[in-house]
Design a protein around this motif. Structure first.
Motif, PDB file in Angstrom:
ATOM      1  N   THR A 160       1.113  -1.291  -0.123  1.00 45.86           N
ATOM      2  CA  THR A 160      -0.540   0.263  -0.072  1.00 45.86           C
ATOM      3  C   THR A 160       0.750   1.341  -0.449  1.00 45.86           C
ATOM      4  O   THR A 160      -0.046   2.119   0.854  1.00 45.86           O
ATOM      5  N   ALA A 212      -1.590   2.410  -5.422  1.00 46.20           N
ATOM      6  CA  ALA A 212      -2.505   0.530  -5.922  1.00 46.20           C
ATOM      7  C   ALA A 212      -2.028  -0.042  -4.521  1.00 46.20           C
ATOM      8  O   ALA A 212      -1.403   0.181  -4.520  1.00 46.20           O
ATOM      9  N   THR A 229      -3.300  -3.504  -3.098  1.00 45.70           N
ATOM     10  CA  THR A 229      -2.516  -4.480  -4.060  1.00 45.70           C
ATOM     11  C   THR A 229      -2.675  -5.536  -2.676  1.00 45.70           C
ATOM     12  O   THR A 229      -1.702  -5.785  -2.269  1.00 45.70           O
ATOM     13  N   ARG A 236      -4.946  -9.081  -7.090  1.00 47.47           N
ATOM     14  CA  ARG A 236      -6.149  -8.396  -6.879  1.00 47.47           C
ATOM     15  C   ARG A 236      -5.097  -7.116  -6.418  1.00 47.47           C
ATOM     16  O   ARG A 236      -4.573  -6.761  -5.574  1.00 47.47           O
ATOM     17  N   THR A 275      -6.430  -2.591  -7.272  1.00 49.87           N
ATOM     18  CA  THR A 275      -7.627  -1.920  -6.702  1.00 49.87           C
ATOM     19  C   THR A 275      -6.805   0.001  -5.949  1.00 49.87           C
ATOM     20  O   THR A 275      -6.476  -0.071  -5.775  1.00 49.87           O
ATOM     21  N   ASP A 321      -6.796   3.375  -5.872  1.00 50.58           N
ATOM     22  CA  ASP A 321      -7.195   4.544  -4.986  1.00 50.58           C
ATOM     23  C   ASP A 321      -6.468   4.683  -3.554  1.00 50.58           C
ATOM     24  O   ASP A 321      -6.265   3.957  -2.427  1.00 50.58           O
ATOM     25  N   HIS A 342      -7.235   2.839   1.492  1.00 51.62           N
ATOM     26  CA  HIS A 342      -5.950   1.648   1.774  1.00 51.62           C
ATOM     27  C   HIS A 342      -6.980   1.070   2.627  1.00 51.62           C
ATOM     28  O   HIS A 342      -6.904  -0.528   2.406  1.00 51.62           O
ATOM     29  N   LEU A 347     -10.050  -0.889   1.661  1.00 53.44           N
ATOM     30  CA  LEU A 347     -10.015  -2.133   0.020  1.00 53.44           C
ATOM     31  C   LEU A 347      -8.644  -3.345  -0.028  1.00 53.44           C
ATOM     32  O   LEU A 347      -8.841  -4.202  -0.119  1.00 53.44           O
ATOM     33  N   GLY A 355      -9.306  -7.207  -0.460  1.00 53.39           N
ATOM     34  CA  GLY A 355      -8.664  -7.799  -1.536  1.00 53.39           C
ATOM     35  C   GLY A 355      -8.218  -9.196  -1.014  1.00 53.39           C
ATOM     36  O   GLY A 355      -7.666  -9.371  -2.047  1.00 53.39           O
TER      37      GLY A 355
END
Length: 233
Positions: free
Chosen positions: A8, A12, A14, A31, A33, A35, A39, A42, A46
């Motif tokens: 993080t 991204a 991840t 995965r 995302t 944003d 963090h 998400l 993920g």
């Protein structure tokens, strides 16, 4: 060996499950995302989605690898705290790796021989970038590239002005365009790149040390100084 890999340090978010084989890391699931502000919301979804896609439960993981930056304070802490909590709950080792090293591992693994050095450059906000320099000819026992300078935080115009003097011929990372060199993927660390950097440590029987974040900046908040004395009259 099954490894859960998290990062993080960039926008991204991840997470992925990677199998570390004799031939190297093999991604079982990924995965990602984008944003920069979510963090915390998400990352665990993920992680769970990556485990489900790989067909494994969290209890099947043998180790955790997390990016330690450099990165902005809040986002970076989310990944590192999550990794530490998972390691404690699952009783598995948690290995921290420089996130720029993981980008370099991906960039050099996917490219033909590089006739010079690679700069990895990511956004540090405040009109600055994080960067580190790699020599693709120097590798560790599992093939991960050797960092020869950095990580540092600097204004991109300053870095661009001396990129040639550093011997850099290409750049990777989300802010690669800022230095005016030919660009290479990726923009952010992949689970396989994170595990590639940690592969030597993962294969050893040694317990990793404490996670150390790479903030590269002093905190904005400081302890207040002593109160000024007010004279009477």
């Amino acid at each position: 060996m099954l490894v859960l890999a998290l990062d993080t340090a960039t926008p991204a978010v991840t997470a992925g499950v990677v199998e570390l084989t004799d031939a190297g890391p093999v991604e079982r699931s990924v995965r990602v995302t984008l944003d920069a502000r979510k963090h915390a919301e998400l990352l665990m979804p993920g992680v769970l989605a990556a485990c489900a896609e790989a067909g494994v439960a969290l209890r099947d993981v043998d180790a955790v690898v997390t990016g330690t930056g450099p990165g902005p304070f809040t986002g970076l802490r989310v990944g590192m705290v999550t990794a530490a909590a998972l390691g404690d709950a699952l009783d598995v080792p948690v290995h921290g790796v420089c996130s720029l090293d993981a980008i370099a591992a991906d960039a050099l693994a996917a490219a033909a021989a590089l006739p010079g050095r690679l700069l990895v450059v990511t956004d540090a906000r405040r009109r600055e970038v994080y960067w580190a320099l790699y020599d693709g000819a120097l590798r560790d026992g599992d093939g991960a590239p050797r960092r020869v300078d950095g990580p540092h935080v600097e204004a991109p115009v300053t870095l661009a002005a001396r990129a040639a003097a550093l011997g850099a011929v290409a750049a990777a990372g989300a802010s690669a365009a800022a230095v005016g060199l030919p660009e290479r993927e990726p923009a952010s660390p992949s689970p396989a790149g994170l595990v590639a950097v940690a592969a030597v440590a993962l294969r050893s029987a040694e317990r990793p040390g404490p996670l150390e974040p790479l903030y590269l900046r002093r905190p904005d908040a400081v302890e207040p100084g002593a109160r000024k004395r007010v004279s009477a009259g």
